[in-house]
Motif scaffolding. Structure first.
Motif, PDB file in Angstrom:
ATOM      1  N   VAL A 168      27.939   0.580 -21.140  1.00 37.58           N
ATOM      2  CA  VAL A 168      27.960   0.995 -22.544  1.00 37.58           C
ATOM      3  C   VAL A 168      28.243   2.487 -22.614  1.00 37.58           C
ATOM      4  CG1 VAL A 168      26.622   1.092 -24.669  1.00 37.58           C
ATOM      5  CG2 VAL A 168      26.237  -0.780 -23.047  1.00 37.58           C
ATOM      6  N   ILE A 169      29.172   2.872 -23.478  1.00 40.90           N
ATOM      7  CA  ILE A 169      29.559   4.269 -23.565  1.00 40.90           C
ATOM      8  C   ILE A 169      28.414   5.104 -24.143  1.00 40.90           C
ATOM      9  CG2 ILE A 169      30.624   4.013 -25.854  1.00 40.90           C
ATOM     10  CD1 ILE A 169      32.730   6.080 -24.868  1.00 40.90           C
ATOM     11  N   LYS A 170      28.250   6.313 -23.569  1.00 39.09           N
ATOM     12  CA  LYS A 170      27.220   7.235 -24.017  1.00 39.09           C
ATOM     13  C   LYS A 170      27.796   8.565 -24.491  1.00 39.09           C
ATOM     14  CE  LYS A 170      23.786   4.516 -23.130  1.00 39.09           C
ATOM     15  NZ  LYS A 170      22.957   3.981 -24.236  1.00 39.09           N
ATOM     16  N   THR A 171      29.097   8.761 -24.339  1.00 35.34           N
ATOM     17  CA  THR A 171      29.741  10.033 -24.666  1.00 35.34           C
ATOM     18  C   THR A 171      30.615   9.878 -25.895  1.00 35.34           C
ATOM     19  OG1 THR A 171      29.838  10.538 -22.306  1.00 35.34           O
ATOM     20  CG2 THR A 171      31.168  11.910 -23.774  1.00 35.34           C
ATOM     21  N   LYS A 172      30.443  10.758 -26.845  1.00 36.93           N
ATOM     22  CA  LYS A 172      31.303  10.753 -28.026  1.00 36.93           C
ATOM     23  C   LYS A 172      32.509  11.645 -27.765  1.00 36.93           C
ATOM     24  CE  LYS A 172      31.330  11.534 -33.026  1.00 36.93           C
ATOM     25  NZ  LYS A 172      30.543  11.937 -34.219  1.00 36.93           N
ATOM     26  N   GLY A 173      33.694  11.099 -27.988  1.00 39.29           N
ATOM     27  CA  GLY A 173      34.921  11.859 -27.755  1.00 39.29           C
ATOM     28  C   GLY A 173      35.239  12.776 -28.908  1.00 39.29           C
ATOM     29  N   PRO A 174      36.215  13.663 -28.702  1.00 41.09           N
ATOM     30  CA  PRO A 174      36.984  13.847 -27.474  1.00 41.09           C
ATOM     31  C   PRO A 174      36.171  14.562 -26.399  1.00 41.09           C
ATOM     32  CG  PRO A 174      37.669  15.447 -29.107  1.00 41.09           C
ATOM     33  CD  PRO A 174      36.693  14.540 -29.797  1.00 41.09           C
ATOM     34  N   SER A 175      36.500  14.257 -25.153  1.00 41.47           N
ATOM     35  CA  SER A 175      35.796  14.856 -24.034  1.00 41.47           C
ATOM     36  C   SER A 175      36.682  14.772 -22.797  1.00 41.47           C
ATOM     37  CB  SER A 175      34.474  14.122 -23.785  1.00 41.47           C
ATOM     38  OG  SER A 175      33.814  14.644 -22.657  1.00 41.47           O
ATOM     39  N   ASP A 176      36.367  15.568 -21.795  1.00 42.93           N
ATOM     40  CA  ASP A 176      37.074  15.452 -20.525  1.00 42.93           C
ATOM     41  C   ASP A 176      36.225  14.709 -19.496  1.00 42.93           C
ATOM     42  OD1 ASP A 176      35.177  17.353 -19.992  1.00 42.93           O
ATOM     43  OD2 ASP A 176      36.581  18.948 -19.476  1.00 42.93           O
ATOM     44  N   ARG A 177      35.075  14.186 -19.966  1.00 40.98           N
ATOM     45  CA  ARG A 177      34.188  13.433 -19.071  1.00 40.98           C
ATOM     46  C   ARG A 177      33.388  12.426 -19.898  1.00 40.98           C
ATOM     47  NH1 ARG A 177      28.900  14.108 -16.593  1.00 40.98           N
ATOM     48  NH2 ARG A 177      28.944  13.578 -14.371  1.00 40.98           N
ATOM     49  N   PHE A 178      33.618  11.161 -19.652  1.00 42.67           N
ATOM     50  CA  PHE A 178      32.933  10.101 -20.387  1.00 42.67           C
ATOM     51  C   PHE A 178      31.970   9.378 -19.465  1.00 42.67           C
ATOM     52  CE2 PHE A 178      36.737  10.783 -22.884  1.00 42.67           C
ATOM     53  CZ  PHE A 178      36.284  10.650 -24.194  1.00 42.67           C
ATOM     54  N   ILE A 179      30.766   9.131 -19.956  1.00 41.75           N
ATOM     55  CA  ILE A 179      29.731   8.457 -19.185  1.00 41.75           C
ATOM     56  C   ILE A 179      29.449   7.086 -19.801  1.00 41.75           C
ATOM     57  CG2 ILE A 179      27.316   8.514 -18.454  1.00 41.75           C
ATOM     58  CD1 ILE A 179      27.489  11.556 -18.432  1.00 41.75           C
TER      59      ILE A 179
ATOM     60  N   GLN B 213      19.054 -11.022  -9.475  1.00 43.61           N
ATOM     61  CA  GLN B 213      19.265  -9.619  -9.826  1.00 43.61           C
ATOM     62  C   GLN B 213      20.237  -9.533 -10.999  1.00 43.61           C
ATOM     63  OE1 GLN B 213      19.073  -6.648  -6.169  1.00 43.61           O
ATOM     64  NE2 GLN B 213      20.548  -8.278  -5.752  1.00 43.61           N
ATOM     65  N   GLN B 214      19.850  -8.770 -12.001  1.00 41.13           N
ATOM     66  CA  GLN B 214      20.716  -8.614 -13.158  1.00 41.13           C
ATOM     67  C   GLN B 214      21.900  -7.711 -12.805  1.00 41.13           C
ATOM     68  OE1 GLN B 214      19.072  -6.518 -16.546  1.00 41.13           O
ATOM     69  NE2 GLN B 214      20.175  -7.809 -17.996  1.00 41.13           N
ATOM     70  N   LEU B 215      23.060  -8.102 -13.260  1.00 43.44           N
ATOM     71  CA  LEU B 215      24.266  -7.301 -13.114  1.00 43.44           C
ATOM     72  C   LEU B 215      24.424  -6.399 -14.340  1.00 43.44           C
ATOM     73  CD1 LEU B 215      26.614 -10.098 -11.739  1.00 43.44           C
ATOM     74  CD2 LEU B 215      25.325  -8.408 -10.430  1.00 43.44           C
ATOM     75  N   PRO B 216      25.239  -5.362 -14.273  1.00 48.10           N
ATOM     76  CA  PRO B 216      26.033  -4.936 -13.118  1.00 48.10           C
ATOM     77  C   PRO B 216      25.175  -4.247 -12.068  1.00 48.10           C
ATOM     78  CG  PRO B 216      26.304  -3.359 -14.894  1.00 48.10           C
ATOM     79  CD  PRO B 216      25.458  -4.473 -15.449  1.00 48.10           C
ATOM     80  N   TYR B 217      25.660  -4.285 -10.827  1.00 51.18           N
ATOM     81  CA  TYR B 217      24.940  -3.578  -9.768  1.00 51.18           C
ATOM     82  C   TYR B 217      25.005  -2.060  -9.980  1.00 51.18           C
ATOM     83  CZ  TYR B 217      24.866  -7.892  -6.932  1.00 51.18           C
ATOM     84  OH  TYR B 217      24.646  -9.157  -6.458  1.00 51.18           O
ATOM     85  N   ILE B 218      26.176  -1.587 -10.367  1.00 49.77           N
ATOM     86  CA  ILE B 218      26.382  -0.140 -10.494  1.00 49.77           C
ATOM     87  C   ILE B 218      25.729   0.369 -11.778  1.00 49.77           C
ATOM     88  CG2 ILE B 218      28.148   1.644 -10.855  1.00 49.77           C
ATOM     89  CD1 ILE B 218      29.945   0.016  -8.957  1.00 49.77           C
ATOM     90  N   ASP B 219      24.961   1.449 -11.658  1.00 50.27           N
ATOM     91  CA  ASP B 219      24.209   1.995 -12.790  1.00 50.27           C
ATOM     92  C   ASP B 219      25.080   2.707 -13.804  1.00 50.27           C
ATOM     93  OD1 ASP B 219      21.735   1.116 -11.877  1.00 50.27           O
ATOM     94  OD2 ASP B 219      21.321   2.959 -10.780  1.00 50.27           O
ATOM     95  N   LYS B 220      26.091   3.411 -13.320  1.00 51.94           N
ATOM     96  CA  LYS B 220      26.806   4.331 -14.210  1.00 51.94           C
ATOM     97  C   LYS B 220      28.277   4.411 -13.793  1.00 51.94           C
ATOM     98  CE  LYS B 220      24.496   8.009 -15.209  1.00 51.94           C
ATOM     99  NZ  LYS B 220      23.846   9.342 -15.135  1.00 51.94           N
ATOM    100  N   VAL B 221      29.147   4.537 -14.783  1.00 52.93           N
ATOM    101  CA  VAL B 221      30.573   4.785 -14.547  1.00 52.93           C
ATOM    102  C   VAL B 221      30.942   6.082 -15.249  1.00 52.93           C
ATOM    103  CG1 VAL B 221      32.930   3.960 -14.878  1.00 52.93           C
ATOM    104  CG2 VAL B 221      31.103   2.324 -14.384  1.00 52.93           C
ATOM    105  N   ILE B 222      31.593   6.967 -14.511  1.00 53.14           N
ATOM    106  CA  ILE B 222      32.046   8.236 -15.080  1.00 53.14           C
ATOM    107  C   ILE B 222      33.567   8.268 -15.057  1.00 53.14           C
ATOM    108  CG2 ILE B 222      32.114  10.746 -14.795  1.00 53.14           C
ATOM    109  CD1 ILE B 222      29.304  10.632 -13.707  1.00 53.14           C
TER     110      ILE B 222
END
Length: 626
Positions: A249-260, A275-284
Motif C-alpha cells: 500500500v502506498i504511503k508517499t504522496k506525490g510528486p516525489s523522487d522516492r515512493f514507499i 504465514q501471511q503474504l507478502p513476505y517482503i515488508d516494504k517496496v521503495i
C-alpha cells in the motif's frame, strides 16, 4: 509454482474445482489459523503452494526498484497483481480475491467474496463495495457520462446487477460476455468494486452539499466529480489514503523522487505454513532518469529491475554482476512486435487520409522495410522478423500471417505505389501526393525509447529507396496520445500487440476497432467504445467489427477459434499496423538475495502483468546468500 505455460479454458467446472481444492486444503489448517493474526485474514484465505525450485520464505526486508516517472508507480498495481480472478503461472484463470465464482452460459456470473476479508485500513470488503461502484459510479451520469465501462456492455446493454447477500453479487447479461473475466484479470484491471466506506465522503448522495463543497475547495478541484475521480483511482496509486487490496500500500504522496509502499496488513493470501503474504515488508521506488536506470541497476541500486532495461544493456549489466551482487536473466518478450508503426487512418488531412486508407500504401511501406537489417543492427540477430501478430506459443498462431507482406521487396513496394498513381517525384526523388506536396511522413514518438529512434533511423533509409521521407517527432506521452486522438499525427510508433499469447477465450478486441487507445484508427475505436462519432466506411474494418461482435456472442470455443482465425487473417492482410521484429529477449536483473523469481519466463503485459503472474508477494530475501 510451476512455470510450465498452458492456456486457460474458462468454464464453470474449472472454477468449482479450484474452490473445492482450496476448501479441502484449508480444513486441516483451520485451527492453526486461529492461532495466527486471525483478525487480519479472511475466514478462508487464499493458500499459495510451492513446487521446487520455489519454496516458502520468511517475512521481512525492503525491495528497491527504479522508475523514470512519478506516473510509473501505477506499475505497483500491475506487479502486485491481486485480482478478483487472476492468471496463475500456467496462464489459467483462477479465483484470487474471490473465494469462488459460478458461471452459467458465459452470461451469468455469481461472485463469492471471502468472508472476513478486509481493506488495507481494516474495514470489511463486502458486496456494498460492488454496489457502490455499480449504482453510485458506473451508473451515475455525473461520474460516468458515457455509461459503464465498455467491458460491462454487451451489444450496447449493461448487466443486471444483484446483491445476493453481504458476500455474494451477481452480474447477468442477456447475451454472453466472454471478455468479463479476462478484463478482471488484466494488468490494468476492470475495477468493479471501490472502498465505499472511504469514498462516500466525496459523493453528494452521502455527504451534505456544504461539507462536500468545502472538500472540493480544499482539494483545488472544480467540482465534486473531479474530487471523486482523483481520490478513487485504484490503479494509479496517487492517493495514500485510498484503501487497497494489493499486497503493498502506498504511503508517499506525490510528486516525489522516492515512493514507499508498505505491506498490506489485511492481505488475503497465505503460504502453506499459514504465514501471511507478502513476505517482503516494504517496496521503495526511486525515481531517476530513464537513461540512468541501467547504470544505477549495475551499481546495485535495484533488487528487481526489468522496466527501462533493453537487450543492448545486457553486456554492460552482465559485467557488473559480481560487484552489484545480482544476476542478469533473459525472459522472453511477449509483444506482437517490439517496435510497430501505426499509420493513422483517421488523420485530419483528407489527402493523406485517402492515401493511408489504401491498403496498397500500407503494404508498400511494410515491404520496403529490411527487417533483417533491423534485427542484426539493433537486436544482434536474436529476434524473430515478421508482422505485428501473435507468437508461436499461442494455439492460434499461423506462420503465414507472421510473414504476410513482410518480405523485403522494394521493387514490389514501388510497383504498389505506382499503381496508386503516386508516380510524380520532386528534385530530391521524393514522391508527391496528389496535391503536389512531397510525401514526407512525420512519425510521432512518446520520446521514451532510444530503441524506437534507432529502428526509425533504419526505416528512414529503407523508405527513401521507394521515394518516401521519414521524420520522427518526440513528445511527452500525453501530448503524443492527444496528437493521435485529435487526428494531427500522420503516423506513430509504439509497441505491438499487448497480448501476443492469446487463446480463443481471450478477447480479440485489440485487433478490431473497439477503443480509442488504438493508434491506427483512434476515432473509429472511440465510436465502438463510446458511440461517439461515425463508424468506419471501409469494408474490411466493418468486417473486423462484425467478427468481433460474433466472437462476443459465440456459444463455444470452436466458434471463437474460427472467428479468431478470420480476425487474424484480415488484420495481417490489411497491414493496419506495421511490425518489425518480435521475440526480443528482455534482461531482468535480480538480486542474489531475492528468492522465488523465475530464471526463465515470459515478460508480458498481457497476459502476465510482467512480474505479476509470478506472484511478487511470494518473493523473499535470503540474507544467508553471499
Amino acid at each position: 509454482m510451476s512455470r510450465h505455460h498452458r492456456h486457460p479454458h474458462l468454464n464453470t467446472y474449472q472454477f468449482s474445482l479450484h474452490l473445492t481444492c482450496t476448501l479441502s486444503c484449508l480444513i486441516s489448517l483451520i485451527f492453526s489459523f486461529s492461532l495466527l493474526a486471525n483478525d487480519r485474514l479472511p475466514d478462508i484465505p487464499a493458500v499459495v503452494t510451492f513446487k521446487a525450485p520455489y519454496k516458502q520464505g520468511k517475512p521481512g526486508g525492503t525491495l528497491r526498484t527504479l522508475m523514470a516517472k512519478n506516473k510509473d508507480i501505477r506499475m505497483m498495481t500491475v506487479y502486485g497483481y491481486a485480482r478478483l480472478v487472476a492468471y496463475n503461472q500456467d496462464f489459467e484463470l483462477v479465483p484470487d480475491i474471490l473465494q469462488g465464482i459460478d458461471i452459467k452460459e458465459d452470461r451469468i456470473f455469481t461472485l463469492y467474496l471471502r468472508p472476513g476479508h478486509r481493506w488495507s485500513d481494516g474495514e470489511p470488503l463486502t458486496s456494498e463495495d460492488f454496489r457502490y461502484f455499480w449504482e453510485d459510479v458506473a451508473s451515475n451520469k455525473d461520474l460516468s457520462p458515457f455509461g459503464p465501462p465498455i467491458q460491462l456492455m454487451v451489444n450496447g446493454k449493461p448487466p443486471k446487477f444483484t446483491v445476493i447477500d453481504k458476500h455474494v453479487v451477481r452480474y447477468e447479461w442477456e447475451d454472453p460476455n466472454p471478455k468479463f473475466l479476462t478484463a478482471l484479470a488484466a494488468p490494468s484491471p476492470l475495477f468493479i468494486y471501490m472502498p465505499a466506506h472511504y469514498l462516500k465522503q466525496f459523493h453528494p448522495r452521502y455527504t451534505q452539499k456544504e461539507t462536500l463543497d468545502l472538500l472540493v475547495e480544499n482539494a483545488g478541484k472544480r467540482n465534486w466529480q473531479g474530487l471523486h475521480h482523483k481520490r478513487s483511482n485504484l490503479y494509479k496509486q496517487q492517493n495514500p489514503k485510498l484503501p487497497s487490496l494489493q499486497p503493498w500500500v502506498i504511503k508517499t504522496k506525490g510528486p516525489s523522487d522516492r515512493f514507499i509502499f508498505e505491506r498490506n496488513p489485511y492481505y488475503h493470501r497465505i503460504d502453506e505454513k499459514g504465514q501471511q503474504l507478502p513476505y517482503i515488508d516494504k517496496v521503495i521506488i526511486n525515481i531517476v532518469s530513464s537513461g540512468l536506470i541501467p547504470a544505477k541497476t549495475r551499481a546495485g541500486d535495484s533488487d528487481l529491475q526489468g522496466r527501462y532495461l533493453r537487450l543492448d544493456n545486457y553486456t554492460f549489466l552482465k559485467a557488473g554482476e559480481k560487484q552489484g551482487n545480482y544476476q542478469v536473466r533473459f525472459w522472453k518478450n511477449a509483444r506482437g512486435s517490439q517496435v510497430a508503426i501505426y499509420p493513422n487512418l483517421n488523420v485530419n488531412d483528407p489527402v493523406w487520409a485517402k492515401v493511408m486508407q489504401d491498403v496498397r500504401f500500407r503494404r508498400a511501406l511494410s515491404l520496403a522495410i529490411n527487417r533483417h537489417e533491423i534485427n542484426q543492427v539493433v537486436y544482434y540477430g536474436l529476434a524473430l522478423e515478421g508482422s505485428n501478430t501473435i507468437l508461436p506459443s499461442s494455439p492460434l498462431y499461423n506462420p503465414e500471417l507472421s510473414s504476410a507482406w513482410t518480405q523485403y521487396d522494394p521493387k514490389l513496394a514501388n510497383q504498389l505505389l505506382n499503381d496508386m498513381g503516386l508516380t510524380a517525384r520532386n528534385d530530391n526523388d521524393i514522391r508527391l501526393l496528389p496535391d503536389g506536396r512531397p510525401m514526407e511522413i512525420v512519425v510521432h514518438t512518446a520520446g521514451e525509447s532510444t530503441e524506437q529512434t534507432d529502428v526509425l533511423e533504419l526505416i528512414n533509409d529503407h523508405w527513401k529507396a521507394i521515394g518516401i521521407k521519414l521524420h520522427s517527432r518526440p513528445s511527452q506521452r500525453e501530448v503524443f496520445r492527444n496528437r493521435i486522438f485529435s487526428g494531427e499525427a500522420l503516423m506513430s510508433v509504439w509497441e505491438g500487440l499487448d497480448n501476443a499469447l492469446p487463446t480463443p477465450q481471450m478477447s480479440p478486441r485489440e485487433l478490431c476497432p473497439s477503443m480509442q487507445e488504438q493508434y491506427q484508427w483512434s476515432q473509429w475505436g472511440k465510436y465502438y467504445e463510446t458511440g461517439q462519432g461515425d463508424p468506419p466506411d471501409l469494408p474490411e474494418l466493418l468486417k473486423l467489427a462484425e467478427l468481433h461482435k460474433k466472437w462476443v456472442n459465440a456459444d463455444n470455443r470452436k466458434q471463437r477459434t474460427e472467428l479468431w482465425k478470420k480476425i487474424l487473417k484480415t488484420y495481417a492482410d490489411q497491414v493496419y499496423t506495421i511490425g518489425t521484429v518480435t521475440g526480443v529477449l528482455q534482461p531482468v536483473v535480480v538480486s542474489n538475495r531475492l528468492m522465488n523469481v523465475p530464471k526463465e519466463a515470459w515478460y508480458s503485459w498481457e497476459p502476465g502483468a510482467y512480474f505479476g503472474v509470478f506472484r511478487p508477494d511470494t518473493f523473499w530475501f535470503n540474507d544467508e546468500q553471499d
